[in-house]
Design a protein around this motif. Sequence first.
Motif, PDB file in Angstrom:
ATOM      1  N   SER A 440      35.052  94.587  -3.055  1.00  0.00           N
ATOM      2  CA  SER A 440      33.600  94.434  -3.045  1.00  0.00           C
ATOM      3  C   SER A 440      32.894  95.738  -2.709  1.00  0.00           C
ATOM      4  CB  SER A 440      33.186  93.359  -2.032  1.00  0.00           C
ATOM      5  OG  SER A 440      33.602  93.715  -0.733  1.00  0.00           O
ATOM      6  N   PRO A 474      28.055  97.775  -2.942  1.00  0.00           N
ATOM      7  CA  PRO A 474      27.432  96.454  -2.782  1.00  0.00           C
ATOM      8  C   PRO A 474      25.910  96.543  -2.861  1.00  0.00           C
ATOM      9  CG  PRO A 474      28.194  97.271  -0.667  1.00  0.00           C
ATOM     10  CD  PRO A 474      28.679  98.249  -1.691  1.00  0.00           C
ATOM     11  N   ARG A 479      27.049  93.587  -6.856  1.00  0.00           N
ATOM     12  CA  ARG A 479      27.490  94.961  -6.651  1.00  0.00           C
ATOM     13  C   ARG A 479      27.404  95.723  -7.965  1.00  0.00           C
ATOM     14  NH1 ARG A 479      31.871  91.748  -7.449  1.00  0.00           N
ATOM     15  NH2 ARG A 479      31.602  90.859  -5.388  1.00  0.00           N
ATOM     16  N   GLU A 555      31.698  85.241 -11.551  1.00  0.00           N
ATOM     17  CA  GLU A 555      30.655  86.245 -11.510  1.00  0.00           C
ATOM     18  C   GLU A 555      30.133  86.499 -12.924  1.00  0.00           C
ATOM     19  OE1 GLU A 555      31.804  89.095  -7.733  1.00  0.00           O
ATOM     20  OE2 GLU A 555      32.493  89.658  -9.742  1.00  0.00           O
TER      21      GLU A 555
END
Length: 614
Positions: A440, A474, A479, A555
């Motif tokens: 991440s 991020p 992100r 995502e």
Amino acid sequence: MSSGSTPPSNVQQTAPPPAPPPENIAPVDTPQGSVGPTSAEPEVTAFDITVRAPTAVRDMLEKHLELQRYRAVTDLDEAEIERLIVLAERNVRNLVGTLGFFSPDIRITREGGVNERPVIVVAVEPGQATVIGPVALSFAGDIADSADSDATAQRGNIERDWRLPTGQPFTQDGWSSAKTQALRQLVARRYPAGRLAGSLADVDAPNHTASLRVDLDSGPLYRLGPMQVSGVERYDPVLVPRLARLNQGEVYDLNRLVEAQLRLASSGYFDSAYVFINPENDPLAVPVQVQVREARLQKIILGVGVTTDSGPRASVEHTHLRVPGIGWRATTKLQLEKKSPFAQTEWTSIPDEANWRWGVLGRVERINDEELITQAQRLRFGRSQIGDRIDRNIYLQYDRASVKGAGLADNSASATGDGSALTANYVWTGRYFDTLPFPSRGYALGIELGAGTTLGQDRQPFTRTVGRWLGIKPLESGRIAMRAEAGAVLAKDTANIPATQLFRTGGDNTVRGYGYRDIGIALANGVIGPGRYLAVGSVEWQRPITLRGRSSEFEHTLFVDAGAVADKAQDLRPSFGIGTGVRWRSPIGPLQIDLAYGLKVKQARLHISVGFVF
């Protein structure tokens, strides 16, 4: 404790036990193994309960209220229900106290006529919440006495990360969690025998404050002693300590033990591994216990898959973990697919004390990009070091490529990549992500440096350099992933450098919106050949898909890719691809499904791939 306050458990005084049931009333528990009444037998209860309170208080009472236990007693008379109502007030007060409300207004009444079904209404006005007042964390043992900067830093980290600072609401769960976290930080490094020596939450109910005190005793500093290994029979006894990389005399660190355990388990030599210490042993040299279960000496893996670059594929892989005579690991793989089938064998030694391994690799492949067919052979010999974050490779490599295809008669061998070469290479890769394979945040760098000569009658020296970078930053929502790659081969124009040392790009993990290796040098008759300079870049916005207000395993992405290949740096002209896609955090790594549009070719392409690649 100020008078009139009623603290929850784990504060200055212990809360009263739950109120006993009225005389001659026994709470009914569900028999062991039962899941309650079945659909054929509807639940029969003596009364209903309605809780009127703010959401957090209502949820707590509906789940833990003692009255719930007596609903199954169906022969209650009016007098017994009234007695239950009287006794329930203390139970409600104790429960509300665990949420930090120590002066609640509680009203418990019965609604419904004499001959109607009783409804017990629990109405709670919790009042003002208790907040944290002064907080005192005290330390004893080595962490308090040592002048070592590591001890000072660890003490400072515990104080900085304390979860109930002044001004925060006080709850029983928060109090317990904060103490647990402080103790966890204490024993995670240097002090595995650390303990919670004492704690006190002094609640002043009239002023709605709670003063906290926690006493942590670290005990002595622990250093690692000799490694004691059990479970090794088939493989070289030095394998475990070399893979674990835990040095005698180093300060105890739980993360280091976990990392050693993961290295052993992921090495391929062991099906399982467990690394631990016994704090009751000598802290100056505590033995490191390692228990492993060895993997089979040989294994075969069959695989199938599909990508939009190469289509369906099937593979078979054989691994021998200790080749007789030399003790090296040999992995041989055959992969069948339409565009890039190959056969490869790689032999590696066990790591030395500095974690370097010797290795030999041989590979034969056929690359069909629908315009050129490249028959390539590669032989490599060298050393490699795989670390927690940094990988290094030093090797000599022989490459040979034979290129065929329609219209090649008008192009020279130097333009098509037909030739052979011998090179010396150094490859360095550093990965600095927060977690893999689903990072991440963080970044990675890769550098390849090579120098060598072409082979044959006209030998020409050349150098090859490639740099790669991936950064993940991020955002408030999702992100940004940014990727860049650049490469250059420096040699005379007439040098016959094999195609495997030159560059082409396009496809799933490079420039989406274009076919596999579709971006290169335009040769005669429309053929696309390899070039000596490469530039690739990508920017991608990755945003979690929410379901019912919560982030899911999926995502959504929006991206722009660009790539160029040329024989001269000044001739680099980017080809752009734009698109959108979906990511799924699958058990085997990120699954990527992207729909991209190549602006130069004016076509849309679907790209599917699995795994985190750098």
